[in-house]
Design an enzyme around this catalytic site. Structure first.
Site, short mmCIF file in Angstrom:
data_model
loop_
_atom_site.label_atom_id
_atom_site.label_comp_id
_atom_site.label_asym_id
_atom_site.label_seq_id
_atom_site.Cartn_x
_atom_site.Cartn_y
_atom_site.Cartn_z
CG HIS A 80 -2.03 0.93 1.17
ND1 HIS A 80 -1.86 2.29 1.17
CD2 HIS A 80 -3.36 0.72 1.05
CE1 HIS A 80 -3.04 2.87 1.08
NE2 HIS A 80 -3.97 1.94 1.00
CE1 TYR A 201 -4.26 9.50 8.22
CE2 TYR A 201 -3.13 9.70 6.12
CZ TYR A 201 -3.25 9.12 7.36
OH TYR A 201 -2.36 8.14 7.75
N PRO A 293 -2.24 6.74 17.71
CG PRO A 293 -4.45 6.01 17.54
CD PRO A 293 -3.50 6.69 18.46
CE LYS A 297 5.87 6.47 11.81
NZ LYS A 297 6.39 5.98 10.55
CE1 TYR A 388 0.92 7.68 7.28
CE2 TYR A 388 1.08 7.01 4.98
CZ TYR A 388 0.34 7.18 6.13
OH TYR A 388 -0.99 6.84 6.13
#
Ligand SMILES: Cc1cc2nc3c(=O)[nH]c(=O)nc-3n(C[C@H](O)[C@H](O)[C@H](O)COP(=O)(O)OP(=O)(O)OC[C@H]3O[C@@H](n4cnc5c(N)ncnc54)[C@H](O)[C@@H]3O)c2cc1C
Length: 391
Positions: A80, A201, A293, A297, A388
């Site tokens: 992904h 997001y 969250p 991570k 990220y």
């Protein structure tokens, strides 16, 4: 040669907790010939059914694969590499797999990873005791609820954020540095295929909404909610209506709706222990530090720390060399803090101020400036991608 634990003897390492940290550690120790026993508070079905994380960083996948723990994630996990930001100013997609270091995530539900790790630990001859809650740790001895005692040369506290291990360290005077992000998320798992090809997001004046694939038929959504929210106040209809509003479905298209499988409120808090252990007690994963969250991570840090701790414990037990344990904090903490810094940055990007005063307007404008910079600046995009996916 792999050794087995025999009742009544002292093992090399007593591991508390059969989450990602404890199970990776246990598997790596067994593979290096170190006796260990895992004590887990819950029953096997509860441990193997607990849906939490889903996004594994490339480093975590490499580490699992190199240690014979990657069969499931390599065959059933899906690469992904895109995420999408949406607001009242439109939307844009970042192809983060092609930015930064060019690394992607692998989407693999945490409960499947845990299932794989339990099966492999047992296949390697490991001793894993479910419904065995550690109540007290005294040097290498762990007292289990019901009165039994298990003794080890070392104890590895992988028992999560509310476990007994961090309480013992706190009682020894170990400091905890913490941050309250001041917001909560309603974390929802739904029986429906992902609605977007990307992680979503959405910034909205009513609060953040998030979308993350889990499998082809299960998707995780998040809705920012006030601290103290009771998840039972959120009916399925209310959840879908709010997701539709915040994800601006009128403008960008509908979501794939389905039954809500789970809903829980997560308070976004982060903390890091000043040092993840001393003497005979060493911590890894959420026990050593909780990370909000917002940048996915936590499970990745748990895997990384378990690997570093396995090396250090092996050195101590196989060669009597405790230098690795002494260095464990120095090995872990810089990476842990890098992850926290990025997670904190993500949190400020995703959550706008709560009310409508001058400071709120200022905060909201900063949020949009950050988003705009991410949309337009290649340097900023590379920073995002590297942090990220990196750990
Ligand atoms: C909604 C949500 C989504 C998330 N998404 C992501 C994501 O996409 N990517 C990511 O990297 N992270 C994510 N995380 C974080 C991730 O799930 C955790 O960081 C991870 O589970 C930490 O693993 P762990 O092994 O340290 O602790 P845990 O998974 O909490 O395991 C600890 C274990 O110890 C057991 N235990 C507790 N006390 C005792 C005791 N006294 N004796 C014996 N056993 C005990 C518990 O029952 C548990 O099984 C998410 C978390 C949440 C809540």
């Amino acid at each position: 040669m792999r050794k087995r634990f025999h009742k009544g003897t002292q093992v090399g390492v007593v591991i508390l907790g059969a989450g990602p940290a404890g199970l990776v550690l246990g598997n790596l120790l067994l593979d290096r010939g170190v006796d260990c026993v895992i004590l887990e508070r819950r029953g096997r079905a509860a441990v193997e059914g607990r849906a939490r994380a889903g996004f594994l960083a490339a480093n975590s996948v490499r580490l699992l694969a190199e240690n014979g723990l990657g069969a499931g994630v390599l065959t059933r996990g899906r690469a992904h590499g895109t995420c999408l930001f949406r607001s009242d100013r439109g939307e844009f997609t970042l192809d983060y797999g092609k930015l930064g270091q060019g690394e992607t995530h692998t989407v693999y539900p945490q409960q499947e990873l845990v299932r794989d790790l339990v099966a492999e630990f047992l296949r390697r001859g490991g001793d894993l005791r479910f419904e065995a809650e550690a109540e007290e740790i005294s040097q290498g001895r762990v007292r289990v609820r019901g009165g039994a005692e298990v003794a080890g040369r070392y104890v590895a506290g992988c028992d999560g954020h509310r476990g007994v291990a961090r309480r013992v360290l706190a009682a020894r005077g170990v400091r905890t540095d913490r941050w309250d992000h001041g917001v909560s998320w309603l974390a929802v798992l739904v029986q429906a295929p992902p609605s977007l090809a990307a992680v979503g997001y959405a910034l909205h004046e009513r609060g953040f909404a998030g979308h993350m694939a889990r499998t082809e038929s299960v998707t995780r959504y998040y809705l920012q909610c006030p601290r103290g929210t009771d998840s039972s106040d959120w009916s399925e209809d209310r959840i879908w209506a709010e997701l539709a509003t915040r994800m601006r479905t009128t403008e960008f298209g509908p979501l794939h709706e389905g039954a809500v499988l789970e809903k829980a409120v997560v308070d976004l808090r982060s903390d890091v222990l000043e040092t993840p252990g001393s003497e005979q007690l060493w911590l890894a994963g959420d026990a050593a530090g909780l990370i909000s969250p917002s940048a996915a991570k936590g499970a990745n840090l748990a895997v990384l720390q378990a690997e570093l701790l396995a090396r250090a414990l092996h050195g101590a037990l196989a060669r009597g060399d405790e230098h690795g344990l002494a260095r464990y904090a120095a090995d872990c903490l810089p990476r842990v803090w890098r992850a926290h810094e990025f997670s904190h940055w993500m949190s400020t990007l995703l959550h706008g101020p709560a009310d409508g005063g001058a400071e709120a307007r200022y905060g909201r404008a900063l949020q949009y400036a950050r988003l705009d910079s991410l949309r337009t600046s290649r340097a900023h995009q590379d920073f995002f991608a590297e942090n990220y996916t990196g750990i």
